[in-house]
Design a protein around this motif. Structure first.
Motif, mmCIF file in Angstrom:
data_model
loop_
_atom_site.group_PDB
_atom_site.id
_atom_site.type_symbol
_atom_site.label_atom_id
_atom_site.label_comp_id
_atom_site.label_asym_id
_atom_site.label_seq_id
_atom_site.Cartn_x
_atom_site.Cartn_y
_atom_site.Cartn_z
ATOM 1 N N MET A 178 -6.480 10.115 -6.326
ATOM 2 C CA MET A 178 -7.994 10.296 -6.626
ATOM 3 C C MET A 178 -8.524 9.521 -5.306
ATOM 4 S SD MET A 178 -10.409 11.272 -8.662
ATOM 5 C CE MET A 178 -9.922 11.332 -10.325
ATOM 6 N N VAL A 179 -8.854 10.281 -4.370
ATOM 7 C CA VAL A 179 -9.299 9.388 -3.176
ATOM 8 C C VAL A 179 -10.913 9.088 -3.105
ATOM 9 C CG1 VAL A 179 -9.438 9.521 -0.552
ATOM 10 C CG2 VAL A 179 -7.474 10.760 -1.747
ATOM 11 N N THR A 180 -11.293 7.905 -3.415
ATOM 12 C CA THR A 180 -12.755 7.709 -3.635
ATOM 13 C C THR A 180 -13.156 7.294 -2.300
ATOM 14 O OG1 THR A 180 -12.341 6.656 -5.653
ATOM 15 C CG2 THR A 180 -14.134 5.796 -4.320
ATOM 16 N N THR A 181 -14.245 8.139 -1.833
ATOM 17 C CA THR A 181 -14.898 8.197 -0.446
ATOM 18 C C THR A 181 -16.197 7.626 -0.558
ATOM 19 O OG1 THR A 181 -13.825 10.202 -0.272
ATOM 20 C CG2 THR A 181 -15.442 9.719 1.361
ATOM 21 N N ILE A 182 -16.331 6.451 0.114
ATOM 22 C CA ILE A 182 -17.398 5.535 -0.082
ATOM 23 C C ILE A 182 -18.639 5.881 0.892
ATOM 24 C CG2 ILE A 182 -18.545 3.152 -0.488
ATOM 25 C CD1 ILE A 182 -15.789 2.470 -1.468
ATOM 26 N N VAL A 290 -11.919 12.603 -4.308
ATOM 27 C CA VAL A 290 -11.424 13.670 -3.715
ATOM 28 C C VAL A 290 -10.067 13.629 -4.622
ATOM 29 C CG1 VAL A 290 -10.429 15.214 -2.052
ATOM 30 C CG2 VAL A 290 -12.601 14.120 -1.726
ATOM 31 N N MET A 291 -9.828 14.820 -5.235
ATOM 32 C CA MET A 291 -8.317 14.801 -6.312
ATOM 33 C C MET A 291 -7.562 15.845 -5.091
ATOM 34 S SD MET A 291 -9.981 16.090 -9.867
ATOM 35 C CE MET A 291 -11.419 16.591 -8.872
ATOM 36 N N GLN A 296 -0.069 15.770 0.125
ATOM 37 C CA GLN A 296 -1.216 16.199 1.062
ATOM 38 C C GLN A 296 -2.160 14.839 1.060
ATOM 39 O OE1 GLN A 296 -2.572 19.775 -0.186
ATOM 40 N NE2 GLN A 296 -1.128 21.112 0.851
ATOM 41 N N GLU A 297 -1.836 13.835 0.566
ATOM 42 C CA GLU A 297 -2.715 12.694 0.875
ATOM 43 C C GLU A 297 -2.970 12.182 2.105
ATOM 44 O OE1 GLU A 297 -0.986 8.985 -1.469
ATOM 45 O OE2 GLU A 297 -1.933 7.908 0.179
ATOM 46 N N ASN A 298 -2.187 12.019 2.879
ATOM 47 C CA ASN A 298 -2.372 11.609 4.198
ATOM 48 C C ASN A 298 -3.466 12.288 4.937
ATOM 49 O OD1 ASN A 298 -0.954 9.095 3.830
ATOM 50 N ND2 ASN A 298 0.898 9.992 4.782
ATOM 51 N N GLU A 299 -3.054 13.657 5.322
ATOM 52 C CA GLU A 299 -3.812 14.535 5.775
ATOM 53 C C GLU A 299 -5.064 14.437 5.263
ATOM 54 O OE1 GLU A 299 -3.442 19.245 7.075
ATOM 55 O OE2 GLU A 299 -1.823 18.434 6.123
ATOM 56 N N ILE A 300 -5.376 14.703 3.896
ATOM 57 C CA ILE A 300 -6.653 14.856 3.420
ATOM 58 C C ILE A 300 -7.472 13.405 3.562
ATOM 59 C CG2 ILE A 300 -7.807 15.049 1.140
ATOM 60 C CD1 ILE A 300 -5.706 17.074 0.502
ATOM 61 N N LYS A 312 -15.758 4.230 4.047
ATOM 62 C CA LYS A 312 -14.204 4.025 3.954
ATOM 63 C C LYS A 312 -13.717 4.753 2.649
ATOM 64 C CE LYS A 312 -13.594 -0.144 0.940
ATOM 65 N NZ LYS A 312 -12.565 -1.101 0.847
ATOM 66 N N THR A 313 -12.676 4.796 2.367
ATOM 67 C CA THR A 313 -11.899 5.514 1.472
ATOM 68 C C THR A 313 -10.901 4.446 0.745
ATOM 69 O OG1 THR A 313 -9.998 6.407 2.622
ATOM 70 C CG2 THR A 313 -11.817 7.865 2.537
ATOM 71 N N ILE A 314 -10.792 4.958 -0.628
ATOM 72 C CA ILE A 314 -9.829 4.049 -1.451
ATOM 73 C C ILE A 314 -8.906 5.203 -1.935
ATOM 74 C CG2 ILE A 314 -9.547 2.303 -3.200
ATOM 75 C CD1 ILE A 314 -12.391 1.624 -2.904
ATOM 76 N N VAL A 315 -7.682 5.138 -1.609
ATOM 77 C CA VAL A 315 -6.638 5.967 -2.531
ATOM 78 C C VAL A 315 -6.215 5.530 -3.672
ATOM 79 C CG1 VAL A 315 -4.668 7.140 -2.108
ATOM 80 C CG2 VAL A 315 -5.951 6.873 -0.123
ATOM 81 N N CYS A 316 -6.554 6.195 -4.683
ATOM 82 C CA CYS A 316 -6.014 5.545 -5.935
ATOM 83 C C CYS A 316 -5.097 6.506 -6.628
ATOM 84 C CB CYS A 316 -7.284 5.567 -7.107
ATOM 85 S SG CYS A 316 -8.302 4.388 -6.508
ATOM 86 N N ARG A 317 -4.220 6.026 -7.427
ATOM 87 C CA ARG A 317 -2.827 6.537 -8.183
ATOM 88 C C ARG A 317 -3.274 6.398 -9.482
ATOM 89 N NH1 ARG A 317 2.238 5.392 -4.692
ATOM 90 N NH2 ARG A 317 0.932 4.812 -2.660
#
Ligand code: DP6
Length: 330
Positions: A178-182, A290-291, A296-300, A312-317
């Motif tokens: 879950m990529v949190t896009t602020i 963004v799910m 594909q996490e790095n590219e997205i 900024k973005t916060i990548v969550c697992r």
């Protein structure tokens, strides 16, 4: 023990909770589901003592003033259950922006409930903790559990069958992201509590929301169990759009989106055109989550960071549920 510290992670709904059938007990119109997110954590220390004359609550170094989310009332609720009349000092810290549609009230109320119950000497299981947390803030009852979680709507008037439960723990699907896009860190103009009450009262499509959320919930739960990414993420995206459709069609209309929100929505759709597996969801605010899957996490994530208006973005697992920890904040 009169002092305790708990941590809780935020959760992002895959099927949203939007509307209460009982405002006092916080009972939802529709069952819903979420992922508990590592990386968006609140830590809260609670101490009861007769040296305190009233409850004091400090959140991210600022004294909390009473508002519609009645933190003081929630502490009183727990004191009553434990039969204590001492007052509490509460210090809470979150490592992400609060009140910007980032589920800060979820991690906040979950950590508060678990730490307060422990400091008050209560010995509650997770189901009981989730029922108690729910009465502070609905979505917070899901943060008691880690991984993937559902909140049962329940049928009973006393709310005893409206609680959260694990669908699958975090190790079931460690590759889900879950990529949190602020895009904004300001406090939102319409709170989720006020927004959902207004939606129930004035949206002409509200009953369709409740009706169609049932099938979304079934698809999301089945999808999680079978680790079917498209099934989970596409259902979550559509469910979020339906929730926003009810917000937009209330009187007066509630529009949480800002230009950067649209920028991300279109970018995610473009990513799909190009063969990437990315879907979005949003809550009561302009930020977009963004799910996607690990591969594909790095590219997205890189594409999202380059968009206009993204701070900024916060990548969550998938993360843990609430925990009691030894290290106090004061
Ligand atoms: C859009 O849990 O903050 O994030 O129960 O009034 O405290 P209260 O509301 P809250 O609402 C969350 C709404 C949402 C959707 C969700 O998380 O399911």
């Amino acid at each position: 023990m009169a002092k305790a510290t708990a941590t809780a992670n935020a959760n992002i709904a895959l099927v949203k909770y939007w509307g209460k059938r009982n405002k006092d007990l916080i009972l939802p119109y529709n069952g819903n589901a979420s992922m508990t997110c590592d990386g968006m954590t609140t830590t809260t220390t609670v101490e009861f003592s007769d040296k305190y004359k009233e409850h004091t609550v400090v959140i991210n170094d600022e004294e909390f003033k009473k508002d519609e989310k009645d933190i003081h009332g929630h502490i009183d609720r727990i004191c009553k259950l434990a039969g204590i009349d001492e007052k509490a000092r509460v210090v809470s810290e979150s490592n992400f922006p609060v009140a910007a549609g980032l589920a800060s009230s979820a991690s906040g109320f979950a950590a508060l409930t678990v730490a307060t119950a422990k400091a008050a000497g209560l010995d509650l299981d997770k189901k009981e903790l989730s029922i108690l947390t729910r009465q502070g803030s609905g979505s917070a009852c899901r943060s008691i559990f880690g991984g993937f979680v559902q909140w049962h709507r329940g049928q009973k008037e006393d709310g005893s069958d409206s609680y959260a439960e694990s669908i699958a723990d975090k190790n079931h699907w460690p590759d889900f992201r879950m990529v949190t896009t602020i895009v904004e860190v300001k406090k939102k103009p319409v709170s989720s509590r006020g927004g959902m009450a207004q939606t129930v009262a004035t949206c002409p499509f509200y009953k369709d929301w409740v009706e169609t959320a049932k099938e979304d919930l079934k698809n999301v739960i089945d999808g999680i169990k079978e680790r079917g990414f498209e099934k989970v993420a596409s259902t979550a995206e559509f469910n979020c759009l339906k929730m926003h459709a009810t917000m937009i069609t209330t009187k007066p209309s509630i529009i949480y989106w800002i230009p950067a929100t649209m920028e991300i929505i279109h970018a995610v759709r473009q990513m799909r055109e190009e063969g990437l597996h990315a879907y979005f969801t949003m809550d009561a605010g302009p930020n977009v989550k963004v799910m996607c899957l690990k591969e594909q996490e790095n590219e997205i994530n890189k594409s999202l960071q380059e968009l206009e208006g993204v701070i900024k973005t916060i990548v969550c697992r998938p993360g843990d549920g609430t925990k009691i920890i030894e290290k106090h904040l004061f």
